[in-house]
Design a protein around this motif. Structure first.
Motif, PDB file in Angstrom:
ATOM      1  N   MET A 131       0.846  -1.188   0.000  1.00 32.55           N
ATOM      2  CA  MET A 131       0.000   0.000   0.000  1.00 32.55           C
ATOM      3  C   MET A 131       0.879   1.235   0.000  1.00 32.55           C
ATOM      4  O   MET A 131       1.608   1.490   0.950  1.00 32.55           O
ATOM      5  CB  MET A 131      -0.902   0.008   1.239  1.00 32.55           C
ATOM      6  CG  MET A 131      -1.794  -1.216   1.334  1.00 32.55           C
ATOM      7  SD  MET A 131      -3.017  -1.260   0.047  1.00 32.55           S
ATOM      8  CE  MET A 131      -4.078   0.051   0.604  1.00 32.55           C
ATOM      9  N   ASP A 132       0.847   2.001  -1.093  1.00 33.49           N
ATOM     10  CA  ASP A 132       1.616   3.228  -1.171  1.00 33.49           C
ATOM     11  C   ASP A 132       0.899   4.310  -0.384  1.00 33.49           C
ATOM     12  O   ASP A 132      -0.269   4.588  -0.583  1.00 33.49           O
ATOM     13  CB  ASP A 132       1.736   3.649  -2.638  1.00 33.49           C
ATOM     14  CG  ASP A 132       2.702   4.808  -2.812  1.00 33.49           C
ATOM     15  OD1 ASP A 132       3.020   5.097  -3.965  1.00 33.49           O
ATOM     16  OD2 ASP A 132       3.115   5.391  -1.801  1.00 33.49           O
ATOM     17  N   ASN A 133       1.609   4.944   0.557  1.00 35.43           N
ATOM     18  CA  ASN A 133       0.971   5.915   1.425  1.00 35.43           C
ATOM     19  C   ASN A 133       0.939   7.313   0.839  1.00 35.43           C
ATOM     20  O   ASN A 133       0.570   8.268   1.512  1.00 35.43           O
ATOM     21  CB  ASN A 133       1.699   5.955   2.776  1.00 35.43           C
ATOM     22  CG  ASN A 133       1.493   4.683   3.555  1.00 35.43           C
ATOM     23  OD1 ASN A 133       0.416   4.091   3.499  1.00 35.43           O
ATOM     24  ND2 ASN A 133       2.512   4.247   4.278  1.00 35.43           N
ATOM     25  N   THR A 134       1.376   7.462  -0.424  1.00 36.74           N
ATOM     26  CA  THR A 134       1.383   8.779  -1.042  1.00 36.74           C
ATOM     27  C   THR A 134      -0.031   9.295  -1.186  1.00 36.74           C
ATOM     28  O   THR A 134      -0.904   8.617  -1.664  1.00 36.74           O
ATOM     29  CB  THR A 134       2.037   8.702  -2.435  1.00 36.74           C
ATOM     30  OG1 THR A 134       3.348   8.171  -2.290  1.00 36.74           O
ATOM     31  CG2 THR A 134       2.093  10.079  -3.075  1.00 36.74           C
ATOM     32  N   GLU A 135      -0.259  10.559  -0.787  1.00 28.71           N
ATOM     33  CA  GLU A 135      -1.554  11.193  -0.983  1.00 28.71           C
ATOM     34  C   GLU A 135      -1.330  12.426  -1.837  1.00 28.71           C
ATOM     35  O   GLU A 135      -0.398  13.175  -1.642  1.00 28.71           O
ATOM     36  CB  GLU A 135      -2.195  11.564   0.353  1.00 28.71           C
ATOM     37  CG  GLU A 135      -2.611  10.330   1.136  1.00 28.71           C
ATOM     38  CD  GLU A 135      -3.473  10.695   2.321  1.00 28.71           C
ATOM     39  OE1 GLU A 135      -3.847  11.872   2.427  1.00 28.71           O
ATOM     40  OE2 GLU A 135      -3.758   9.805   3.129  1.00 28.71           O
ATOM     41  N   SER A 137      -9.638   2.426  -1.682  1.00 25.90           N
ATOM     42  CA  SER A 137      -8.602   2.567  -0.659  1.00 25.90           C
ATOM     43  C   SER A 137      -7.218   2.343  -1.238  1.00 25.90           C
ATOM     44  O   SER A 137      -6.248   2.989  -0.833  1.00 25.90           O
ATOM     45  CB  SER A 137      -8.855   1.576   0.492  1.00 25.90           C
ATOM     46  OG  SER A 137     -10.072   1.860   1.143  1.00 25.90           O
ATOM     47  N   GLU A 138      -7.111   1.422  -2.200  1.00 27.69           N
ATOM     48  CA  GLU A 138      -5.819   1.117  -2.804  1.00 27.69           C
ATOM     49  C   GLU A 138      -5.372   2.198  -3.784  1.00 27.69           C
ATOM     50  O   GLU A 138      -4.240   2.681  -3.705  1.00 27.69           O
ATOM     51  CB  GLU A 138      -5.902  -0.230  -3.533  1.00 27.69           C
ATOM     52  CG  GLU A 138      -4.688  -0.561  -4.388  1.00 27.69           C
ATOM     53  CD  GLU A 138      -3.461  -0.979  -3.597  1.00 27.69           C
ATOM     54  OE1 GLU A 138      -2.388  -1.117  -4.198  1.00 27.69           O
ATOM     55  OE2 GLU A 138      -3.581  -1.147  -2.362  1.00 27.69           O
ATOM     56  N   HIS A 190      -6.525   5.434  -4.540  1.00 26.99           N
ATOM     57  CA  HIS A 190      -6.489   6.881  -4.345  1.00 26.99           C
ATOM     58  C   HIS A 190      -5.224   7.325  -3.624  1.00 26.99           C
ATOM     59  O   HIS A 190      -4.940   8.522  -3.532  1.00 26.99           O
ATOM     60  CB  HIS A 190      -7.737   7.360  -3.583  1.00 26.99           C
ATOM     61  CG  HIS A 190      -7.575   7.425  -2.095  1.00 26.99           C
ATOM     62  ND1 HIS A 190      -7.919   6.380  -1.270  1.00 26.99           N
ATOM     63  CD2 HIS A 190      -7.105   8.400  -1.282  1.00 26.99           C
ATOM     64  CE1 HIS A 190      -7.672   6.718  -0.012  1.00 26.99           C
ATOM     65  NE2 HIS A 190      -7.181   7.931   0.002  1.00 26.99           N
ATOM     66  N   ARG A 191      -4.411   6.375  -3.173  1.00 25.91           N
ATOM     67  CA  ARG A 191      -3.186   6.732  -2.452  1.00 25.91           C
ATOM     68  C   ARG A 191      -2.100   7.271  -3.376  1.00 25.91           C
ATOM     69  O   ARG A 191      -1.223   8.007  -2.944  1.00 25.91           O
ATOM     70  CB  ARG A 191      -2.657   5.507  -1.690  1.00 25.91           C
ATOM     71  CG  ARG A 191      -3.611   5.021  -0.604  1.00 25.91           C
ATOM     72  CD  ARG A 191      -3.148   3.702  -0.021  1.00 25.91           C
ATOM     73  NE  ARG A 191      -4.063   3.227   0.995  1.00 25.91           N
ATOM     74  CZ  ARG A 191      -3.989   3.525   2.280  1.00 25.91           C
ATOM     75  NH1 ARG A 191      -3.011   4.314   2.699  1.00 25.91           N
ATOM     76  NH2 ARG A 191      -4.859   3.046   3.143  1.00 25.91           N
ATOM     77  N   ASP A 192      -2.111   6.860  -4.633  1.00 23.14           N
ATOM     78  CA  ASP A 192      -1.107   7.341  -5.583  1.00 23.14           C
ATOM     79  C   ASP A 192      -1.762   7.582  -6.930  1.00 23.14           C
ATOM     80  O   ASP A 192      -1.852   6.689  -7.761  1.00 23.14           O
ATOM     81  CB  ASP A 192       0.027   6.319  -5.716  1.00 23.14           C
ATOM     82  CG  ASP A 192       1.129   6.800  -6.666  1.00 23.14           C
ATOM     83  OD1 ASP A 192       1.086   7.989  -7.057  1.00 23.14           O
ATOM     84  OD2 ASP A 192       2.013   6.006  -7.015  1.00 23.14           O
ATOM     85  N   SER A 222      -4.234   3.817 -11.457  1.00 26.90           N
ATOM     86  CA  SER A 222      -5.118   4.658 -10.658  1.00 26.90           C
ATOM     87  C   SER A 222      -5.917   5.593 -11.554  1.00 26.90           C
ATOM     88  O   SER A 222      -7.120   5.788 -11.373  1.00 26.90           O
ATOM     89  CB  SER A 222      -4.311   5.474  -9.644  1.00 26.90           C
ATOM     90  OG  SER A 222      -3.674   4.636  -8.711  1.00 26.90           O
TER      91      SER A 222
END
Length: 465
Positions: free
Chosen positions: A45-49, A271-272, A274-276, A282
């Protein structure tokens, strides 16, 4: 994570025209293979927002103007400010075109009939040579040692060795760019042992057999290996081992699966991805997720994990595409918006003037103002606006007129309710407690004026008699 991101590589086109990369010499190829092991500890899970230009992207997807496969990050503009967002939403006519078209919401609980699950044919199963090692028939010429990463809480060693075949790994339409580079390099130390070692997250390592099945199965059936339980791991492995065809197959599966309106699945996808939002997949998946969520809006409850997983700008884009036809649909939609704003949004600028002025105002207009459920909703919105501090001293403050329009629509609901009902003492106490004082004062003044007009009319009628 992209399927062509190894350092110091140059581009080369594979058999399908998809870009992979190769080193300029054998040492660099070996370094590329080693770098995969070093990077294996990256979290799935990439935590980039980041900011996602929902209005533009969804509009392009709806009108066939976007080609996600050619997305170039070098051409991405800087993240706009909230003020720029307000200008964009109010000036871009394409937003209004999409809103007019609207989305036909499905009835609450709507579920399309699921088709039979596709499975590998017997011919494809016969090609899974790596599974035949126990029978002594695999003729394996390579081994892959998969080490599942452990955590501090779990020191358990988990190593699995797979007997595989070089031709299945590095040749054909589904070939792995990672293994192609590795097996072409004579300098890579593990070539002498005919075995490569990779470290994978524990959950991904569990799905490695499915990854091998995908590589070995017939090209037209290999996509049947992908399912909701393994799609995330397959996406990870496609990026890790440079298999662009698998990346495409995962995206195809997700797009098809979203059409079955499963709330739990939608929450997982949003959830997956929209993080990046810079990732190509995406940009392909999220616009369709907006449209699907708009269609199944009546099935989303206020405490739904799906509702809370949606980022603010995406939620606004969903609501702007909804077209309600009756009181119940409008009531549910307004209730969802209030619940979302209460738990997810602190910055009022995320919800533009256009959203407040047109979308919310029109939704309130579709309510039956004399019903108890409507006044309950109005009181909920009054409490929300007070809690968020959405009151302004200056008329030139952003969103002033939008919020004022919403307040006026809520005041109309309150006035119509009081004219058509005789509220209980408890309800009157709640109205006075939750409604802004200026609206209460205005309702009181209007009621006094109406009472005076009524007395004057009655007096005049008595004189005429």
């Amino acid at each position: 994570m992209d399927y062509a991101n190894t350092a110091e590589e140059v581009e080369v086109v594979n058999d399908q025209g998809l870009k992979e990369e190769e080193m300029t010499d054998d040492d660099d190829i070996a370094a590329a293979a080693n770098s995969r092991n070093e990077g294996a500890s990256d979290n799935i899970m990439d935590n980039t927002e980041d900011f996602f230009d929902w209005e533009k992207i969804v509009h392009e997807a709806e009108n066939g103007e976007d080609d996600s496969s050619s997305f170039d990050m070098e051409g991405v503009e800087e993240i706009p400010t909230d003020d720029e967002l307000l200008d964009y939403v109010s000036d871009d006519e394409s937003v209004f075109d999409v809103l007019v078209e609207g989305i036909e919401m499905k009835a609450k609980g709507y579920k399309p009939e699921l088709p039979p699950r596709n499975e590998l044919s017997e011919d494809s199963k016969a090609l899974l040579f790596w599974r035949h090692e126990g029978e002594g028939k695999s003729f394996s010429d390579w081994k892959i040692k998969v080490e599942a990463e452990t955590t501090e809480d779990c020191r358990e060693e988990n190593v699995t060795i797979y007997n595989v075949h070089r031709f299945a790994l590095a040749m054909g339409p589904k070939k792995s760019g990672y293994f192609e580079a590795l097996l072409q390099s004579d300098s890579y130390t593990e070539n002498s042992d005919c075995m490569s070692t990779v470290k994978l997250p524990k959950e991904v390592a569990k799905q490695f057999p499915d990854f091998l099945d995908y590589l070995y199965a017939q090209p037209l059936e290999s996509k049947f290996v992908i399912n909701f339980d393994n799609w995330k791991s397959m996406k990870y492995l496609a990026n890790y081992f440079l298999v662009p065809r698998l990346t495409e197959a995962v995206a195809d599966f997700i797009e098809k699966d979203m059409e079955y309106y499963n709330l739990g699945h939608m929450e997982n996808y949003i959830s997956e991805f929209h993080r990046d939002i810079s990732d190509d997949m995406s940009r392909r998946i999220l616009p369709k997720a907006v449209l699907i969520c708009a269609e199944l809006l009546q099935s989303i409850e206020v405490d739904s994990p799906l509702l809370m997983s949606i980022p603010p700008l995406m939620f606004r884009s969903i609501i702007m595409r909804v077209c309600v036809h009756n009181h119940q649909e409008a009531l549910h939609t307004c209730t969802l918006v209030a619940a979302y704003l209460e738990h997810n949004v602190e910055d009022r600028l995320v919800f533009s003037i256009y959203f407040c002025d047109n979308v919310l105002f029109s939704l309130f207009g579709d309510l039956h103002k004399s019903e108890e459920t409507t006044i309950e909703l109005a009181l909920t919105w009054f409490r929300l606006m007070t809690k968020k501090g959405w009151t302004f001293e200056y008329r030139d403050e952003p969103c002033f007129w939008g919020i004022e329009m919403v307040k006026e629509a809520l005041a109309d609901i309150l006035r119509d309710y009081l004219r058509s009902k005789t509220p209980s003492l408890e309800m009157m106490e709640r109205i006075v407690r939750d409604t802004p004082s200026d609206i209460v004062a205005k309702c009181f003044r209007d009621s006094v004026d109406e009472a005076r007009t009524l007395r004057e009319r009655e007096a005049k009628e008595s004189e005429d008699d």
